[in-house]
Design an enzyme around this catalytic site. Structure first.
Site, PDB file in Angstrom:
ATOM      1  N   THR A  65       0.814  -1.211   0.000  1.00 24.06           N
ATOM      2  CA  THR A  65       0.000   0.000   0.000  1.00 24.06           C
ATOM      3  C   THR A  65       0.850   1.264   0.000  1.00 24.06           C
ATOM      4  O   THR A  65       1.802   1.389   0.771  1.00 24.06           O
ATOM      5  CB  THR A  65      -0.912   0.024   1.242  1.00 24.06           C
ATOM      6  OG1 THR A  65      -1.732  -1.146   1.249  1.00 24.06           O
ATOM      7  CG2 THR A  65      -1.803   1.262   1.237  1.00 24.06           C
ATOM      8  N   ASN A 153      -7.615   0.436  -0.702  1.00 26.34           N
ATOM      9  CA  ASN A 153      -7.571  -0.312   0.546  1.00 26.34           C
ATOM     10  C   ASN A 153      -8.357   0.430   1.622  1.00 26.34           C
ATOM     11  O   ASN A 153      -7.843   1.324   2.284  1.00 26.34           O
ATOM     12  CB  ASN A 153      -6.116  -0.501   0.983  1.00 26.34           C
ATOM     13  CG  ASN A 153      -5.985  -1.370   2.224  1.00 26.34           C
ATOM     14  OD1 ASN A 153      -6.980  -1.841   2.778  1.00 26.34           O
ATOM     15  ND2 ASN A 153      -4.770  -1.574   2.670  1.00 26.34           N
ATOM     16  N   CYS A 156      -7.860  -1.956   6.103  1.00 21.86           N
ATOM     17  CA  CYS A 156      -6.765  -2.366   6.981  1.00 21.86           C
ATOM     18  C   CYS A 156      -7.120  -2.131   8.444  1.00 21.86           C
ATOM     19  O   CYS A 156      -7.429  -1.000   8.833  1.00 21.86           O
ATOM     20  CB  CYS A 156      -5.492  -1.608   6.630  1.00 21.86           C
ATOM     21  SG  CYS A 156      -4.081  -2.132   7.623  1.00 21.86           S
ATOM     22  N   LYS A 191     -11.029  -2.915  -1.932  1.00 24.66           N
ATOM     23  CA  LYS A 191     -10.671  -4.017  -1.033  1.00 24.66           C
ATOM     24  C   LYS A 191     -11.508  -3.919   0.232  1.00 24.66           C
ATOM     25  O   LYS A 191     -11.398  -2.960   0.999  1.00 24.66           O
ATOM     26  CB  LYS A 191      -9.186  -3.971  -0.699  1.00 24.66           C
ATOM     27  CG  LYS A 191      -8.684  -5.184   0.062  1.00 24.66           C
ATOM     28  CD  LYS A 191      -7.171  -5.189   0.145  1.00 24.66           C
ATOM     29  CE  LYS A 191      -6.649  -6.474   0.757  1.00 24.66           C
ATOM     30  NZ  LYS A 191      -5.169  -6.520   0.772  1.00 24.66           N
ATOM     31  N   ASN A 218      -9.831  -8.852   3.661  1.00 24.83           N
ATOM     32  CA  ASN A 218      -8.607  -8.456   4.324  1.00 24.83           C
ATOM     33  C   ASN A 218      -8.571  -9.188   5.667  1.00 24.83           C
ATOM     34  O   ASN A 218      -9.439 -10.002   5.974  1.00 24.83           O
ATOM     35  CB  ASN A 218      -8.568  -6.928   4.507  1.00 24.83           C
ATOM     36  CG  ASN A 218      -7.142  -6.406   4.608  1.00 24.83           C
ATOM     37  OD1 ASN A 218      -6.242  -7.100   5.062  1.00 24.83           O
ATOM     38  ND2 ASN A 218      -6.943  -5.173   4.194  1.00 24.83           N
ATOM     39  N   GLY A 291      -1.523 -14.449   0.307  1.00 24.01           N
ATOM     40  CA  GLY A 291      -0.895 -13.535   1.243  1.00 24.01           C
ATOM     41  C   GLY A 291       0.043 -14.213   2.213  1.00 24.01           C
ATOM     42  O   GLY A 291       1.238 -14.292   1.983  1.00 24.01           O
TER      43      GLY A 291
END
Length: 331
Positions: A65, A153, A156, A191, A218, A291
């Protein structure tokens, strides 16, 4: 999606399986991308040489990111193992957009397309970053990688207020997506966070506002204790849980979104094998992102793609069309 209803011819032994997918108009050689922040091309080349990324194992590269201002991230410790997974609280550490753009030419020789992951503390930050990247890409004389799109994003769990707050509110997600849509004609992915009561509502808001696709999930907000002191272990206290432990949750959310919306999905959460990829595709995903597996096996993507091909061949399938959406009861 029309692909959900397609059929596939059986595959004779020894014949190559077609793993190619179309992600909202972007052709990919296979469905396996990297999750942002889990694989660093520049660092891999520095440590292991050019052979580490050529041929590139992922069908598209998603860098860590990038934010408007530099971020030092959260205090250590930032990462710890847990049962069937890991928890991280890195906090989107990155050099900021100015330095990031200076380093972008380092990816120019990469054989895969690039999808830029953008974060921010407020909507204006996302838009400023996106605008600066678009301006840089408009320079025809620059030696730059093939940037095909962006991943916003808004999910998070390790940065306090800001991006995560946007991703938990459908109207906030819609406002950011709509504003970003006016700035680019490239692929626009949102996301999504799993830390919401209704992931479909947020996905619907993103779709209505112009998103080409969504990616989910996520990490799940989590806590782990120091076994001796019995206090939070991570410097940020809480972090994001990833790895095989979250796969059933991820599958459920992908299945819910795919059941409700006709929108390409990048599924992620605990993918460590070709069978895992097949499960996400059966739940409606067009592509997937690996991931946590990258931390334990730098060559995970190559292995996973090979396992996926073997799994399809074993089932007598020539491609993914006969599998996609099967769990939705539509195939």
């Amino acid at each position: 999606m029309s692909a959900r209803h397609g059929s596939a011819m059986s595959t004779p032994a020894g014949e190559r399986v077609d793993l190619s997918v179309d992600l909202a108009g972007v052709p990919l050689a296979h469905p396996v991308l990297n999750a942002s922040g889990t694989f660093d091309v520049v660092e891999s080349v520095r440590r292991f040489g050019p052979q580490a990324v050529e041929p590139f194992a992922f069908s598209a590269y998603v860098p860590k990111t990038v934010t408007l201002e530099p971020r030092t991230g959260n205090p250590p410790p930032r990462v710890t193992e847990t049962a069937a997974g890991m928890i991280n609280a890195v906090g989107l550490q990155n050099p900021g957009i100015v330095t990031w753009l200076d380093e972008l030419p380092l990816l120019a020789s990469l054989s895969a397309p690039v999808i830029v992951n953008i974060g921010g503390a407020k909507p204006a930050d996302y838009l400023d970053v996106l605008r600066r990247i678009e301006d840089a890409l408009a320079d025809d004389g620059a030696d730059l990688p093939d940037v095909v799109g962006y991943e916003l994003n808004v999910s998070c769990p390790n940065v306090g207020r800001g991006g995560l707050a946007i991703g938990t509110e459908p109207h906030e997600t819609a406002a950011l997506t709509a504003a970003a849509r006016t700035l680019t004609r490239r692929l626009l992915i949102v996301k999504l966070t799993p830390n919401v009561a209704d992931v479909v509502a947020v996905a619907q808001a993103a779709a209505d506002a112009g998103a080409d696709a969504v990616s989910l999930i996520n990490t799940l907000k989590a806590l782990v204790l120091d076994p001796v002191r019995l206090v939070p272990f991570l410097g940020n206290r809480t972090g994001g849980l990833s790895g095989p432990a979250i796969k059933p949750v991820a599958l459920r959310m992908v299945w819910e979104v795919a059941s409700a919306l006709d929108l390409p999905i990048i599924g992620m959460g605990g993918i460590a094998s070709g069978r895992d990829v097949l499960d996400f595709v059966a739940c409606g995903a067009t592509a997937v992102a690996v991931g946590a597996a990258n931390f334990t096996d730098p060559d995970a993507a190559r292995r996973i793609v090979a396992e996926l091909e073997n799994e399809l061949r074993r089932r007598g399938l020539a491609d993914l069309r006969a599998v996609r959406g099967r769990a939705l009861g539509r195939g």
